[in-house]
Design a protein around this motif. Structure first.
Motif, mmCIF file in Angstrom:
data_model
loop_
_atom_site.group_PDB
_atom_site.id
_atom_site.type_symbol
_atom_site.label_atom_id
_atom_site.label_comp_id
_atom_site.label_asym_id
_atom_site.label_seq_id
_atom_site.Cartn_x
_atom_site.Cartn_y
_atom_site.Cartn_z
ATOM 1 N N MET A 176 0.823 -1.221 0.000
ATOM 2 C CA MET A 176 0.000 0.000 0.000
ATOM 3 C C MET A 176 0.856 1.269 0.000
ATOM 4 N N TYR A 177 2.160 1.133 0.227
ATOM 5 C CA TYR A 177 3.051 2.290 0.237
ATOM 6 C C TYR A 177 3.194 2.843 -1.173
ATOM 7 N N ASP A 178 3.043 4.151 -1.316
ATOM 8 C CA ASP A 178 3.199 4.843 -2.595
ATOM 9 C C ASP A 178 4.646 5.312 -2.702
ATOM 10 N N ALA A 179 5.415 4.701 -3.579
ATOM 11 C CA ALA A 179 6.841 4.994 -3.706
ATOM 12 C C ALA A 179 7.116 6.424 -4.152
ATOM 13 N N ASP A 180 6.108 7.137 -4.626
ATOM 14 C CA ASP A 180 6.290 8.532 -5.027
ATOM 15 C C ASP A 180 6.300 9.476 -3.829
ATOM 16 N N LYS A 181 5.952 8.956 -2.664
ATOM 17 C CA LYS A 181 5.904 9.766 -1.447
ATOM 18 C C LYS A 181 6.976 9.292 -0.481
ATOM 19 N N PRO A 182 7.370 10.153 0.458
ATOM 20 C CA PRO A 182 8.420 9.752 1.410
ATOM 21 C C PRO A 182 7.984 8.573 2.281
ATOM 22 N N PHE A 183 8.878 7.614 2.428
ATOM 23 C CA PHE A 183 8.578 6.437 3.235
ATOM 24 C C PHE A 183 8.360 6.813 4.698
ATOM 25 N N LYS A 184 9.174 7.743 5.206
ATOM 26 C CA LYS A 184 9.051 8.122 6.617
ATOM 27 C C LYS A 184 7.666 8.671 6.935
ATOM 28 N N ALA A 185 7.080 9.406 6.027
ATOM 29 C CA ALA A 185 5.736 9.956 6.260
ATOM 30 C C ALA A 185 4.716 8.821 6.362
ATOM 31 N N TRP A 186 4.834 7.839 5.488
ATOM 32 C CA TRP A 186 3.925 6.682 5.537
ATOM 33 C C TRP A 186 4.147 5.886 6.814
ATOM 34 N N LEU A 187 5.408 5.661 7.164
ATOM 35 C CA LEU A 187 5.736 4.927 8.381
ATOM 36 C C LEU A 187 5.188 5.655 9.612
ATOM 37 N N LYS A 188 5.337 6.974 9.637
ATOM 38 C CA LYS A 188 4.827 7.770 10.762
ATOM 39 C C LYS A 188 3.319 7.591 10.900
ATOM 40 N N LYS A 189 2.620 7.630 9.789
ATOM 41 C CA LYS A 189 1.169 7.462 9.815
ATOM 42 C C LYS A 189 0.791 6.074 10.339
ATOM 43 N N VAL A 190 1.513 5.052 9.902
ATOM 44 C CA VAL A 190 1.248 3.690 10.387
ATOM 45 C C VAL A 190 1.493 3.616 11.891
ATOM 46 N N MET A 191 2.588 4.206 12.354
ATOM 47 C CA MET A 191 2.918 4.160 13.780
ATOM 48 C C MET A 191 1.894 4.931 14.613
ATOM 49 N N ILE A 192 1.460 6.082 14.140
ATOM 50 C CA ILE A 192 0.448 6.859 14.868
ATOM 51 C C ILE A 192 -0.852 6.072 14.945
ATOM 52 N N ASN A 193 -1.275 5.510 13.830
ATOM 53 C CA ASN A 193 -2.517 4.730 13.837
ATOM 54 C C ASN A 193 -2.400 3.502 14.740
ATOM 55 N N THR A 194 -1.235 2.886 14.766
ATOM 56 C CA THR A 194 -1.022 1.734 15.643
ATOM 57 C C THR A 194 -1.065 2.173 17.110
ATOM 58 N N ALA A 195 -0.460 3.313 17.410
ATOM 59 C CA ALA A 195 -0.497 3.837 18.780
ATOM 60 C C ALA A 195 -1.931 4.163 19.190
ATOM 61 N N LEU A 196 -2.717 4.692 18.265
ATOM 62 C CA LEU A 196 -4.117 4.992 18.572
ATOM 63 C C LEU A 196 -4.920 3.707 18.762
ATOM 64 N N ASP A 197 -4.613 2.676 17.982
ATOM 65 C CA ASP A 197 -5.265 1.379 18.187
ATOM 66 C C ASP A 197 -4.936 0.856 19.585
ATOM 67 N N PHE A 198 -3.677 0.962 19.973
ATOM 68 C CA PHE A 198 -3.237 0.532 21.302
ATOM 69 C C PHE A 198 -3.984 1.313 22.376
ATOM 70 N N TYR A 199 -4.093 2.608 22.160
ATOM 71 C CA TYR A 199 -4.808 3.482 23.092
ATOM 72 C C TYR A 199 -6.266 3.032 23.242
ATOM 73 N N ARG A 200 -6.929 2.816 22.118
ATOM 74 C CA ARG A 200 -8.340 2.407 22.161
ATOM 75 C C ARG A 200 -8.517 1.051 22.838
ATOM 76 N N GLN A 201 -7.559 0.150 22.667
ATOM 77 C CA GLN A 201 -7.658 -1.178 23.266
ATOM 78 C C GLN A 201 -7.394 -1.166 24.766
ATOM 79 N N ASN A 202 -6.576 -0.224 25.234
ATOM 80 C CA ASN A 202 -6.096 -0.288 26.604
ATOM 81 C C ASN A 202 -6.589 0.811 27.527
#
Length: 193
Positions: free
Chosen positions: A67-93
């Motif tokens: 799903m990563y778009d190689a035309d965009k910076p990888f770090k920005a995509w990774l940051k979004k994944v990490m933020i969403n994962t942290a929010l999932d963790f937050y909602r679960q706990n």
């Protein structure tokens, strides 16, 4: 293959991750671990939970690398994944125990000594203070102030109202101001002894 050849470029690592190549996954993890940990430490109260979020986040990266778009910076995509994962963790706990509506918050002016205290903080000190906030205040503060989400987007991500998002942000800022003033007073008392 020599070890020097194992040092691959980002496109090569991502291509390897698409093929479920464990070595490429390991190298990608090692290359971006520090960055991902920095993002996650803002959302959770301690390093152990941040590590759990980072590992869950990288699992999502490996599962959804297509799903990563190689035309965009990888770090920005990774940051979004990490933020969403942290929010999932937050909602679960965490249950949303500190939700107040904006109508119950008075507008407070930022004291000039708070502004000077903010400007004197180092990054690690600020992260330490942010981690002391309640989970709901911490999540809203990070999303709004650090990551640039709107209150509407925060409300959607956390399943709260926009008013609650605004309220939590106001209270987070007030709590940080209080912590900064207390920290300043404690340091002053230490110096004058």
């Amino acid at each position: 293959m020599l070890f020097s050849r194992a040092l691959k470029t980002l496109p090569e690592l991502l291509e390897g991750c698409l093929r479920n190549d464990r070595k490429c996954q390991e190298l990608l993890y090692k290359q971006f671990y520090g960055y991902a940990m920095g993002v996650c430490m803002r959302y959770v109260p301690n390093r152990d939970e941040a590590l759990e979020v980072v590992n869950d986040g990288f699992l999502k990266v490996f599962q959804k690398v297509q799903m990563y778009d190689a035309d965009k910076p990888f770090k920005a995509w990774l940051k979004k994944v990490m933020i969403n994962t942290a929010l999932d963790f937050y909602r679960q706990n965490v249950k949303f125990q500190n939700h107040d509506d904006i109508s119950s918050i008075e507008n407070t002016a930022v004291a000039s000594e708070s502004q000077s205290a903010y400007s004197q903080l180092e990054y690690n000190e600020l992260i330490g203070l942010i981690q002391q906030l309640t989970p709901s205040y911490r999540a809203v503060f990070n999303l709004y102030v650090i990551d640039g989400y709107s209150h509407e987007e925060i409300a959607q991500k956390l399943g709260i109202s926009e008013g609650t998002s605004k309220s939590n942000l106001a209270r987070a800022r007030e709590n940080l101001r209080s912590m900064l003033l207390k920290k300043g007073n404690d340091e002053y008392a230490r110096v004058t002894r």
